[in-house]
Design a protein around this motif. Sequence first.
Motif, PDB file in Angstrom:
ATOM      1  N   VAL A   1      36.140 114.410  25.460  1.00  0.00           N
ATOM      2  CA  VAL A   1      37.348 113.585  25.511  1.00  0.00           C
ATOM      3  C   VAL A   1      37.688 113.099  24.105  1.00  0.00           C
ATOM      4  CG1 VAL A   1      38.294 111.387  26.329  1.00  0.00           C
ATOM      5  CG2 VAL A   1      37.070 112.885  27.915  1.00  0.00           C
ATOM      6  N   GLY A   2      36.692 112.711  23.342  1.00  0.00           N
ATOM      7  CA  GLY A   2      36.903 112.276  21.962  1.00  0.00           C
ATOM      8  C   GLY A   2      37.491 113.376  21.100  1.00  0.00           C
ATOM      9  N   LEU A   3      37.016 114.599  21.283  1.00  0.00           N
ATOM     10  CA  LEU A   3      37.544 115.728  20.518  1.00  0.00           C
ATOM     11  C   LEU A   3      39.010 115.981  20.828  1.00  0.00           C
ATOM     12  CD1 LEU A   3      34.662 118.388  20.607  1.00  0.00           C
ATOM     13  CD2 LEU A   3      35.502 117.116  18.639  1.00  0.00           C
ATOM     14  N   VAL A   4      39.403 115.807  22.071  1.00  0.00           N
ATOM     15  CA  VAL A   4      40.783 116.058  22.472  1.00  0.00           C
ATOM     16  C   VAL A   4      41.689 114.886  22.094  1.00  0.00           C
ATOM     17  CG1 VAL A   4      42.294 116.399  24.477  1.00  0.00           C
ATOM     18  CG2 VAL A   4      40.101 117.603  24.342  1.00  0.00           C
ATOM     19  N   VAL A   5      41.218 113.668  22.308  1.00  0.00           N
ATOM     20  CA  VAL A   5      42.043 112.480  22.114  1.00  0.00           C
ATOM     21  C   VAL A   5      42.143 112.093  20.631  1.00  0.00           C
ATOM     22  CG1 VAL A   5      42.213 110.011  22.646  1.00  0.00           C
ATOM     23  CG2 VAL A   5      41.571 111.628  24.428  1.00  0.00           C
ATOM     24  N   SER A   6      41.133 112.382  19.857  1.00  0.00           N
ATOM     25  CA  SER A   6      41.111 111.970  18.453  1.00  0.00           C
ATOM     26  C   SER A   6      42.321 112.447  17.652  1.00  0.00           C
ATOM     27  CB  SER A   6      39.815 112.428  17.798  1.00  0.00           C
ATOM     28  OG  SER A   6      39.791 112.100  16.444  1.00  0.00           O
ATOM     29  N   PRO A   7      42.669 113.723  17.670  1.00  0.00           N
ATOM     30  CA  PRO A   7      43.849 114.148  16.906  1.00  0.00           C
ATOM     31  C   PRO A   7      45.137 113.516  17.426  1.00  0.00           C
ATOM     32  CG  PRO A   7      42.542 116.069  17.532  1.00  0.00           C
ATOM     33  CD  PRO A   7      41.964 114.883  18.240  1.00  0.00           C
ATOM     34  N   LEU A   8      45.213 113.366  18.748  1.00  0.00           N
ATOM     35  CA  LEU A   8      46.391 112.748  19.336  1.00  0.00           C
ATOM     36  C   LEU A   8      46.493 111.274  18.908  1.00  0.00           C
ATOM     37  CD1 LEU A   8      48.776 113.038  21.286  1.00  0.00           C
ATOM     38  CD2 LEU A   8      47.223 112.348  23.133  1.00  0.00           C
ATOM     39  N   ALA A   9      45.377 110.576  18.954  1.00  0.00           N
ATOM     40  CA  ALA A   9      45.362 109.170  18.549  1.00  0.00           C
ATOM     41  C   ALA A   9      45.686 109.032  17.065  1.00  0.00           C
ATOM     42  CB  ALA A   9      43.993 108.556  18.851  1.00  0.00           C
ATOM     43  N   LYS A  10      45.201 109.967  16.275  1.00  0.00           N
ATOM     44  CA  LYS A  10      45.462 109.931  14.839  1.00  0.00           C
ATOM     45  C   LYS A  10      46.958 110.045  14.569  1.00  0.00           C
ATOM     46  CE  LYS A  10      44.069 112.069  10.495  1.00  0.00           C
ATOM     47  NZ  LYS A  10      43.284 113.126   9.876  1.00  0.00           N
ATOM     48  N   ARG A  11      47.631 110.908  15.318  1.00  0.00           N
ATOM     49  CA  ARG A  11      49.076 111.075  15.146  1.00  0.00           C
ATOM     50  C   ARG A  11      49.856 109.845  15.582  1.00  0.00           C
ATOM     51  NH1 ARG A  11      49.409 116.317  18.212  1.00  0.00           N
ATOM     52  NH2 ARG A  11      47.867 117.501  17.070  1.00  0.00           N
ATOM     53  N   ILE A  12      49.331 109.113  16.528  1.00  0.00           N
ATOM     54  CA  ILE A  12      50.034 107.929  17.045  1.00  0.00           C
ATOM     55  C   ILE A  12      49.630 106.669  16.283  1.00  0.00           C
ATOM     56  CG2 ILE A  12      50.284 106.434  19.063  1.00  0.00           C
ATOM     57  CD1 ILE A  12      49.964 108.963  20.786  1.00  0.00           C
ATOM     58  N   VAL A  13      48.336 106.490  16.050  1.00  0.00           N
ATOM     59  CA  VAL A  13      47.827 105.256  15.451  1.00  0.00           C
ATOM     60  C   VAL A  13      48.215 105.136  13.985  1.00  0.00           C
ATOM     61  CG1 VAL A  13      45.735 103.982  14.866  1.00  0.00           C
ATOM     62  CG2 VAL A  13      45.962 105.033  17.113  1.00  0.00           C
ATOM     63  N   ARG A  14      48.152 106.199  13.249  1.00  0.00           N
ATOM     64  CA  ARG A  14      48.459 106.129  11.813  1.00  0.00           C
ATOM     65  C   ARG A  14      49.891 105.636  11.549  1.00  0.00           C
ATOM     66  NH1 ARG A  14      46.525 108.213   6.840  1.00  0.00           N
ATOM     67  NH2 ARG A  14      48.230 108.633   5.393  1.00  0.00           N
ATOM     68  N   PRO A  15      50.924 106.208  12.149  1.00  0.00           N
ATOM     69  CA  PRO A  15      52.276 105.694  11.916  1.00  0.00           C
ATOM     70  C   PRO A  15      52.453 104.258  12.425  1.00  0.00           C
ATOM     71  CG  PRO A  15      52.389 107.875  12.894  1.00  0.00           C
ATOM     72  CD  PRO A  15      50.965 107.445  12.937  1.00  0.00           C
ATOM     73  N   LEU A  16      51.789 103.946  13.531  1.00  0.00           N
ATOM     74  CA  LEU A  16      51.877 102.588  14.068  1.00  0.00           C
ATOM     75  C   LEU A  16      51.248 101.583  13.104  1.00  0.00           C
ATOM     76  CD1 LEU A  16      52.642 100.819  16.511  1.00  0.00           C
ATOM     77  CD2 LEU A  16      50.338 101.229  17.385  1.00  0.00           C
ATOM     78  N   ALA A  17      50.059 101.905  12.620  1.00  0.00           N
ATOM     79  CA  ALA A  17      49.386 101.022  11.664  1.00  0.00           C
ATOM     80  C   ALA A  17      50.195 100.907  10.371  1.00  0.00           C
ATOM     81  CB  ALA A  17      47.983 101.542  11.365  1.00  0.00           C
ATOM     82  N   ARG A  18      50.766 102.013   9.924  1.00  0.00           N
ATOM     83  CA  ARG A  18      51.590 101.998   8.708  1.00  0.00           C
ATOM     84  C   ARG A  18      52.807 101.093   8.890  1.00  0.00           C
ATOM     85  NH1 ARG A  18      55.700 104.916   6.002  1.00  0.00           N
ATOM     86  NH2 ARG A  18      55.197 105.280   3.825  1.00  0.00           N
ATOM     87  N   GLY A  19      53.442 101.190  10.046  1.00  0.00           N
ATOM     88  CA  GLY A  19      54.605 100.344  10.323  1.00  0.00           C
ATOM     89  C   GLY A  19      54.241  98.869  10.365  1.00  0.00           C
ATOM     90  N   VAL A  20      53.111  98.552  10.986  1.00  0.00           N
ATOM     91  CA  VAL A  20      52.659  97.154  11.050  1.00  0.00           C
ATOM     92  C   VAL A  20      52.362  96.634   9.658  1.00  0.00           C
ATOM     93  CG1 VAL A  20      50.761  95.672  11.819  1.00  0.00           C
ATOM     94  CG2 VAL A  20      51.794  97.286  13.413  1.00  0.00           C
ATOM     95  N   LEU A  21      51.670  97.402   8.842  1.00  0.00           N
ATOM     96  CA  LEU A  21      51.344  96.971   7.486  1.00  0.00           C
ATOM     97  C   LEU A  21      52.599  96.829   6.621  1.00  0.00           C
ATOM     98  CD1 LEU A  21      48.098  99.009   6.841  1.00  0.00           C
ATOM     99  CD2 LEU A  21      48.314  96.542   7.047  1.00  0.00           C
TER     100      LEU A  21
END
Length: 90
Positions: free
Chosen positions: A12-32
């Motif tokens: 599950v980590g292998l599958v979700v990790s790239p997806l989370a990276k695509r979602i979390v990175r822009p979200l974190a960038r926007g918050v910062l």
Amino acid sequence: MTVPPAVPSFLVGLVVSPLAKRIVRPLARGVLKTSVEVVMDVKKCAKETRQELQGIAAEAAAEMRPRKATNEAVRPEKVEVDSGDGGKTH
């Protein structure tokens, strides 16, 4: 054949990790980015407020200078009254 409990979560980590990276990175960038903008706006507002207060303080000080000079010129000098006891206090 039984699968150890760590394997499904690993998969599950292998599958979700790239997806989370695509979602979390822009979200974190926007918050910062928003946080940095807010901090810069607060600093600007504080600077303007400080300048305004310094201007008010300078105006008040300028108004007090002529009054102080006028009060000193009008105020009579302090005169000591001799009580007749030779300067002794009771």
